[in-house]
Design an enzyme around this catalytic site. Structure first.
Site, PDB file in Angstrom:
ATOM      1  N   ASN A  83       0.824  -1.209   0.000  1.00 13.20           N
ATOM      2  CA  ASN A  83       0.000   0.000   0.000  1.00 13.20           C
ATOM      3  C   ASN A  83       0.858   1.260   0.000  1.00 13.20           C
ATOM      4  O   ASN A  83       2.089   1.201  -0.019  1.00 13.20           O
ATOM      5  CB  ASN A  83      -0.957  -0.025   1.200  1.00 13.20           C
ATOM      6  CG  ASN A  83      -2.311   0.573   0.886  1.00 13.20           C
ATOM      7  OD1 ASN A  83      -2.408   1.624   0.267  1.00 13.20           O
ATOM      8  ND2 ASN A  83      -3.375  -0.103   1.312  1.00 13.20           N
ATOM      9  N   HIS A 113      23.037   1.595  12.232  1.00 16.10           N
ATOM     10  CA  HIS A 113      24.311   2.194  12.636  1.00 16.10           C
ATOM     11  C   HIS A 113      24.740   1.601  13.978  1.00 16.10           C
ATOM     12  O   HIS A 113      23.902   1.167  14.776  1.00 16.10           O
ATOM     13  CB  HIS A 113      24.178   3.721  12.788  1.00 16.10           C
ATOM     14  CG  HIS A 113      23.597   4.396  11.597  1.00 16.10           C
ATOM     15  ND1 HIS A 113      24.340   4.701  10.481  1.00 16.10           N
ATOM     16  CD2 HIS A 113      22.337   4.817  11.334  1.00 16.10           C
ATOM     17  CE1 HIS A 113      23.572   5.291   9.583  1.00 16.10           C
ATOM     18  NE2 HIS A 113      22.351   5.367  10.075  1.00 16.10           N
ATOM     19  N   THR A 190      11.626  -6.212  16.159  1.00 15.37           N
ATOM     20  CA  THR A 190      13.052  -6.123  16.456  1.00 15.37           C
ATOM     21  C   THR A 190      13.759  -7.470  16.374  1.00 15.37           C
ATOM     22  O   THR A 190      14.992  -7.513  16.299  1.00 15.37           O
ATOM     23  CB  THR A 190      13.279  -5.550  17.857  1.00 15.37           C
ATOM     24  OG1 THR A 190      12.688  -6.433  18.829  1.00 15.37           O
ATOM     25  CG2 THR A 190      12.637  -4.172  17.993  1.00 15.37           C
ATOM     26  N   LYS A 191      12.986  -8.575  16.403  1.00 16.97           N
ATOM     27  CA  LYS A 191      13.559  -9.918  16.397  1.00 16.97           C
ATOM     28  C   LYS A 191      12.777 -10.805  15.432  1.00 16.97           C
ATOM     29  O   LYS A 191      11.662 -10.484  15.034  1.00 16.97           O
ATOM     30  CB  LYS A 191      13.532 -10.519  17.809  1.00 16.97           C
ATOM     31  CG  LYS A 191      14.372  -9.757  18.824  1.00 16.97           C
ATOM     32  CD  LYS A 191      14.300 -10.418  20.191  1.00 16.97           C
ATOM     33  CE  LYS A 191      15.158  -9.658  21.212  1.00 16.97           C
ATOM     34  NZ  LYS A 191      15.086 -10.277  22.565  1.00 16.97           N
ATOM     35  N   LYS A 208      -0.584 -14.965  19.656  1.00 20.27           N
ATOM     36  CA  LYS A 208      -1.212 -16.287  19.574  1.00 20.27           C
ATOM     37  C   LYS A 208      -0.848 -16.939  18.259  1.00 20.27           C
ATOM     38  O   LYS A 208      -0.263 -16.317  17.362  1.00 20.27           O
ATOM     39  CB  LYS A 208      -2.729 -16.171  19.690  1.00 20.27           C
ATOM     40  CG  LYS A 208      -3.385 -15.335  18.594  1.00 20.27           C
ATOM     41  CD  LYS A 208      -4.905 -15.286  18.794  1.00 20.27           C
ATOM     42  CE  LYS A 208      -5.582 -14.466  17.719  1.00 20.27           C
ATOM     43  NZ  LYS A 208      -7.047 -14.435  17.895  1.00 20.27           N
TER      44      LYS A 208
END
Length: 211
Positions: A83, A113, A190-191, A208
């Site tokens: 989108n 960085h 982040t993971k 879930k």
């Protein structure tokens, strides 16, 4: 410095980054034309996307405005819909699978960085060959008579098949998202996220299973 982190120096208009600068300039030119084209001129938009994007699968759609900094590092599978107002920093590979949905305002970053200031901010003539920080005094003050630049890491991002990335989500460098995943709107991933789950939040956490 760990070679696997692909540490690079900026700015882009200095050696040894001339080739990279040319890629950025080309992407900027095509992106500008793409984002100022009449949205009803589908043929022109498709041709520009084919010139900009490294791999654009059959029936994949990217709705302008769309922003990236190289373009050729982006691989999008067939049937995927992206989108408006997505931003991809593709200094490394950004791979998106088949039949995915990306909502408005999704940011995907393959560039980052170092958090350490002395690794992130270096003299322009530093060759990154040692850790000689003679320009930093014992109190952590930088010698202001020196011209500095910054360093960058490149880390690939991969999104599997049949994923839905909610509006205004951010996918950070080095993340892999499995198949059949839903990322809630406004999340910061982040993971790595495994297949067949719904995840959301800042940072994104599994809520879930997605059966």
């Amino acid at each position: 410095m760990n070679e696997n982190t692909k540490l690079k120096k900026g700015p882009l208009n200095t050696e040894p980054n001339i080739d990279l600068m040319k890629k950025f300039d080309h992407a900027s030119k095509i992106s500008y034309e793409l984002n100022t084209t009449n949205p009803l001129d589908k043929e022109k938009i498709n041709n520009l996307l084919k010139e900009l994007i490294g791999k654009l699968g059959e029936n994949a759609v990217i709705m302008p405005p769309f922003y990236c900094n190289i373009g050729s590092n982006i691989h999008i599978g067939k049937g995927t819909f992206i989108n408006i107002n997505n931003v991809f920093l593709d200094t490394d590979t950004i791979e998106i699978g088949e039949v995915c949905l990306l909502g408005p305002g999704v940011n995907i970053f393959a560039a980052t960085h170092p958090t350490s200031t002395k690794e992130r901010v270096l003299p322009v003539d530093d060759l990154l060959e040692d850790e000689n920080y003679s320009y930093i005094d014992s109190n952590g003050n930088f010698d202001k008579s020196i011209e500095y630049t910054f360093t960058n890491y490149q880390k690939p991002v991969k999104i599997g098949d049949r994923c839905w990335i909610g509006a205004n989500s951010i996918i950070l460098p080095g993340v892999t998202i499995g198949d059949n995943v839903v990322i809630g709107a406004g999340s910061v991933v982040t993971k790595d996220i495994p297949s067949n789950v719904i995840a959301a939040g800042i940072p994104a956490k599994i809520i879930k299973e997605n059966k």
